[in-house]
Scaffold this motif. Structure first.
Motif, PDB file in Angstrom:
ATOM      1  N   SER A   5       1.066  -1.111  -0.051  1.00 52.54           N
ATOM      2  CA  SER A   5      -0.026  -0.032  -0.146  1.00 52.54           C
ATOM      3  C   SER A   5       0.880   1.251  -0.085  1.00 52.54           C
ATOM      4  CB  SER A   5      -0.883  -0.033   1.189  1.00 52.54           C
ATOM      5  OG  SER A   5      -0.341   0.540   2.309  1.00 52.54           O
ATOM      6  N   ASN A   6       2.179   1.261   0.296  1.00 53.55           N
ATOM      7  CA  ASN A   6       2.958   2.427   0.480  1.00 53.55           C
ATOM      8  C   ASN A   6       3.873   2.565  -0.820  1.00 53.55           C
ATOM      9  OD1 ASN A   6       2.110   3.361   2.929  1.00 53.55           O
ATOM     10  ND2 ASN A   6       3.787   1.988   4.123  1.00 53.55           N
ATOM     11  N   SER A   7       3.844   1.290  -1.444  1.00 56.27           N
ATOM     12  CA  SER A   7       4.628   1.140  -2.748  1.00 56.27           C
ATOM     13  C   SER A   7       4.207   2.023  -3.815  1.00 56.27           C
ATOM     14  CB  SER A   7       4.551  -0.255  -3.350  1.00 56.27           C
ATOM     15  OG  SER A   7       5.572  -0.496  -4.472  1.00 56.27           O
ATOM     16  N   ILE A   8       4.898   2.347  -4.676  1.00 55.90           N
ATOM     17  CA  ILE A   8       4.804   3.389  -6.030  1.00 55.90           C
ATOM     18  C   ILE A   8       4.490   2.559  -7.173  1.00 55.90           C
ATOM     19  CG2 ILE A   8       5.473   5.566  -5.058  1.00 55.90           C
ATOM     20  CD1 ILE A   8       8.329   5.155  -6.557  1.00 55.90           C
ATOM     21  N   ARG A   9       4.903   1.160  -7.053  1.00 61.75           N
ATOM     22  CA  ARG A   9       4.853   0.418  -8.061  1.00 61.75           C
ATOM     23  C   ARG A   9       3.465   0.242  -8.562  1.00 61.75           C
ATOM     24  NH1 ARG A   9       8.561  -4.591  -8.507  1.00 61.75           N
ATOM     25  NH2 ARG A   9       6.858  -5.250  -9.645  1.00 61.75           N
ATOM     26  N   ILE A  10       3.447   0.262  -9.772  1.00 60.30           N
ATOM     27  CA  ILE A  10       2.168   0.265 -10.590  1.00 60.30           C
ATOM     28  C   ILE A  10       1.284  -1.046 -10.396  1.00 60.30           C
ATOM     29  CG2 ILE A  10       3.152  -0.842 -12.852  1.00 60.30           C
ATOM     30  CD1 ILE A  10       0.932   2.199 -13.336  1.00 60.30           C
ATOM     31  N   ASP A  11       2.001  -2.266  -9.955  1.00 57.40           N
ATOM     32  CA  ASP A  11       1.445  -3.512 -10.040  1.00 57.40           C
ATOM     33  C   ASP A  11       1.196  -3.720  -8.308  1.00 57.40           C
ATOM     34  OD1 ASP A  11       4.114  -3.839  -9.550  1.00 57.40           O
ATOM     35  OD2 ASP A  11       3.992  -5.759 -10.322  1.00 57.40           O
ATOM     36  N   ALA A  12       1.197  -2.320  -7.442  1.00 57.85           N
ATOM     37  CA  ALA A  12       1.235  -2.915  -6.041  1.00 57.85           C
ATOM     38  C   ALA A  12      -0.209  -3.481  -5.607  1.00 57.85           C
ATOM     39  CB  ALA A  12       1.292  -1.508  -5.208  1.00 57.85           C
ATOM     40  N   ALA A  13      -1.293  -2.835  -6.219  1.00 57.37           N
ATOM     41  CA  ALA A  13      -2.715  -3.400  -5.833  1.00 57.37           C
ATOM     42  C   ALA A  13      -2.551  -4.786  -6.283  1.00 57.37           C
ATOM     43  CB  ALA A  13      -3.593  -2.594  -6.309  1.00 57.37           C
ATOM     44  N   GLU A  14      -2.121  -5.061  -7.255  1.00 60.54           N
ATOM     45  CA  GLU A  14      -2.358  -6.564  -7.949  1.00 60.54           C
ATOM     46  C   GLU A  14      -1.584  -7.490  -7.134  1.00 60.54           C
ATOM     47  OE1 GLU A  14      -1.792  -4.111  -9.881  1.00 60.54           O
ATOM     48  OE2 GLU A  14      -3.677  -3.986 -10.796  1.00 60.54           O
ATOM     49  N   LYS A  15      -0.222  -7.186  -6.684  1.00 62.65           N
ATOM     50  CA  LYS A  15       0.597  -8.021  -5.679  1.00 62.65           C
ATOM     51  C   LYS A  15      -0.245  -8.357  -4.342  1.00 62.65           C
ATOM     52  CE  LYS A  15       5.039  -7.446  -7.854  1.00 62.65           C
ATOM     53  NZ  LYS A  15       5.428  -8.875  -8.121  1.00 62.65           N
ATOM     54  N   ALA A  16      -0.557  -7.189  -3.707  1.00 62.47           N
ATOM     55  CA  ALA A  16      -1.406  -7.281  -2.286  1.00 62.47           C
ATOM     56  C   ALA A  16      -2.569  -7.956  -2.484  1.00 62.47           C
ATOM     57  CB  ALA A  16      -1.753  -5.775  -2.048  1.00 62.47           C
ATOM     58  N   GLU A  17      -3.142  -8.202  -3.540  1.00 67.71           N
ATOM     59  CA  GLU A  17      -4.502  -9.097  -3.716  1.00 67.71           C
ATOM     60  C   GLU A  17      -3.948 -10.307  -3.851  1.00 67.71           C
ATOM     61  OE1 GLU A  17      -8.718  -8.446  -5.572  1.00 67.71           O
ATOM     62  OE2 GLU A  17      -7.447  -7.291  -6.614  1.00 67.71           O
ATOM     63  N   MET A  18      -2.866 -10.678  -4.654  1.00 64.44           N
ATOM     64  CA  MET A  18      -2.258 -12.008  -4.597  1.00 64.44           C
ATOM     65  C   MET A  18      -1.825 -12.577  -3.187  1.00 64.44           C
ATOM     66  SD  MET A  18      -0.230 -11.813  -8.276  1.00 64.44           S
ATOM     67  CE  MET A  18       1.148 -12.540  -7.284  1.00 64.44           C
ATOM     68  N   VAL A  19      -1.197 -11.713  -2.291  1.00 63.65           N
ATOM     69  CA  VAL A  19      -0.888 -12.015  -0.921  1.00 63.65           C
ATOM     70  C   VAL A  19      -2.099 -12.358  -0.090  1.00 63.65           C
ATOM     71  CG1 VAL A  19      -0.006 -11.001   1.405  1.00 63.65           C
ATOM     72  CG2 VAL A  19       1.171 -10.507  -0.709  1.00 63.65           C
ATOM     73  N   ILE A  20      -3.333 -11.715  -0.362  1.00 64.97           N
ATOM     74  CA  ILE A  20      -4.662 -11.868   0.147  1.00 64.97           C
ATOM     75  C   ILE A  20      -5.205 -13.096  -0.181  1.00 64.97           C
ATOM     76  CG2 ILE A  20      -7.071 -11.023   0.763  1.00 64.97           C
ATOM     77  CD1 ILE A  20      -5.971  -8.390   0.784  1.00 64.97           C
ATOM     78  N   GLU A  21      -5.075 -13.383  -1.576  1.00 65.55           N
ATOM     79  CA  GLU A  21      -5.558 -14.801  -1.945  1.00 65.55           C
ATOM     80  C   GLU A  21      -4.793 -15.894  -1.313  1.00 65.55           C
ATOM     81  OE1 GLU A  21      -5.379 -14.382  -6.170  1.00 65.55           O
ATOM     82  OE2 GLU A  21      -6.985 -12.847  -6.204  1.00 65.55           O
ATOM     83  N   ARG A  22      -3.461 -15.911  -1.228  1.00 69.27           N
ATOM     84  CA  ARG A  22      -2.619 -16.986  -0.738  1.00 69.27           C
ATOM     85  C   ARG A  22      -3.088 -17.205   0.834  1.00 69.27           C
ATOM     86  NH1 ARG A  22       2.992 -14.963  -2.160  1.00 69.27           N
ATOM     87  NH2 ARG A  22       2.254 -13.834  -3.945  1.00 69.27           N
ATOM     88  N   MET A  23      -3.291 -15.861   1.516  1.00 70.20           N
ATOM     89  CA  MET A  23      -3.674 -15.767   3.077  1.00 70.20           C
ATOM     90  C   MET A  23      -5.062 -16.656   3.067  1.00 70.20           C
ATOM     91  SD  MET A  23      -2.867 -12.113   4.239  1.00 70.20           S
ATOM     92  CE  MET A  23      -3.379 -12.204   5.944  1.00 70.20           C
ATOM     93  N   GLN A  24      -5.832 -16.388   2.132  1.00 69.90           N
ATOM     94  CA  GLN A  24      -7.186 -17.115   2.099  1.00 69.90           C
ATOM     95  C   GLN A  24      -6.996 -18.649   1.900  1.00 69.90           C
ATOM     96  OE1 GLN A  24      -9.370 -14.550  -0.777  1.00 69.90           O
ATOM     97  NE2 GLN A  24     -10.365 -13.522   1.106  1.00 69.90           N
ATOM     98  N   LYS A  25      -6.339 -18.896   1.036  1.00 74.41           N
ATOM     99  CA  LYS A  25      -6.257 -20.129   0.602  1.00 74.41           C
ATOM    100  C   LYS A  25      -5.459 -21.218   1.657  1.00 74.41           C
ATOM    101  CE  LYS A  25      -3.627 -22.948  -2.937  1.00 74.41           C
ATOM    102  NZ  LYS A  25      -2.531 -23.160  -3.700  1.00 74.41           N
ATOM    103  N   PHE A  26      -4.567 -20.546   2.264  1.00 73.04           N
ATOM    104  CA  PHE A  26      -3.894 -21.320   3.394  1.00 73.04           C
ATOM    105  C   PHE A  26      -4.876 -21.543   4.774  1.00 73.04           C
ATOM    106  CE2 PHE A  26       0.412 -19.975   1.555  1.00 73.04           C
ATOM    107  CZ  PHE A  26       0.659 -21.350   1.028  1.00 73.04           C
ATOM    108  N   SER A  27      -5.453 -20.517   4.813  1.00 70.95           N
ATOM    109  CA  SER A  27      -6.566 -20.585   6.026  1.00 70.95           C
ATOM    110  C   SER A  27      -7.762 -21.351   5.649  1.00 70.95           C
ATOM    111  CB  SER A  27      -6.865 -19.009   6.156  1.00 70.95           C
ATOM    112  OG  SER A  27      -7.912 -18.939   7.196  1.00 70.95           O
ATOM    113  N   ASN A  28      -8.256 -21.490   4.624  1.00 76.05           N
ATOM    114  CA  ASN A  28      -9.323 -22.186   3.992  1.00 76.05           C
ATOM    115  C   ASN A  28      -8.817 -23.787   4.000  1.00 76.05           C
ATOM    116  OD1 ASN A  28     -11.089 -20.091   4.001  1.00 76.05           O
ATOM    117  ND2 ASN A  28     -10.743 -19.879   1.690  1.00 76.05           N
ATOM    118  N   ASN A  29      -7.651 -24.012   3.732  1.00 78.98           N
ATOM    119  CA  ASN A  29      -7.301 -25.246   3.739  1.00 78.98           C
ATOM    120  C   ASN A  29      -6.753 -25.978   4.865  1.00 78.98           C
ATOM    121  OD1 ASN A  29      -7.727 -25.382   0.755  1.00 78.98           O
ATOM    122  ND2 ASN A  29      -5.727 -24.750   0.295  1.00 78.98           N
ATOM    123  N   GLY A  30      -6.979 -25.277   6.007  1.00 78.44           N
ATOM    124  CA  GLY A  30      -6.458 -25.760   7.234  1.00 78.44           C
ATOM    125  C   GLY A  30      -4.948 -25.939   7.354  1.00 78.44           C
TER     126      GLY A  30
END
Length: 176
Positions: A5-30
């Protein structure tokens, strides 16, 4: 998420969204891990807000409201920071109607007792200034001055940012 969220990279939002998706995947798979929470999503929204992608921020807020209701999880319900982030997205957006949506967001915050502060109002004024609506910004400043005086609410007194925003509105307007 905060780093993205502090990054100036153009793809920062997409990278953050990928992190959240991984968090959800690990959490949902126990598999352990951390379930994304409101702070996580607020960070993601900040990534999109910096780029003026108000539609994506609106979408995330809608999804959070839905999940909060469906999962009976009040901790996922959007908070003041969520709505300030949405206001920030409108203030960076070139989309038609961004200023009007910012005003509607302030109204929603007040109805939900989330107490917009001067930062919130400044973001709404910035959305109006971006579209060159100096008269609207001037009107908001007048209303806030009157309200802060009558109700003795010092934290709603227009500040230097408010007046700089008014100057920017005049610079962006078609008026001479």
């Amino acid at each position: 998420i905060k780093a993205h969220s502090n990054s100036i990279r153009i793809d920062a939002a997409e990278k953050a969204e990928m992190v959240i998706e991984r968090m959800q995947k690990f959490s949902n798979n126990g598999m352990g891990g951390i379930e994304p929470n409101l702070a996580t999503y607020n960070g993601l929204m900040q990534c999109y807000a910096r780029r003026g992608n108000a539609a994506k921020v609106e979408s995330i807020i809608s999804e959070l409201k839905k999940r909060s209701y469906e999962e009976n999880n009040e901790r996922l319900h959007p908070d003041k920071l969520s709505y300030d982030t949405l206001l920030g997205a409108y203030s960076h957006s070139d989309a038609d109607g961004a200023a009007e949506k910012a005003e509607a967001t302030i109204d929603l915050m007040e109805k939900r007792h989330q107490k917009p502060n001067m930062y919130s109002f400044n973001l709404m004024m910035k959305a109006n200034a971006r579209s060159g609506n100096a008269a609207k910004v001037k009107s908001i400043i007048s209303k806030l001055k009157k309200r802060s005086s009558e109700e003795r609410i010092d934290h709603l007194r227009p500040n230097l940012f408010s007046y700089n925003t008014l100057l920017n509105a005049y610079a962006n307007s078609d008026a001479d």
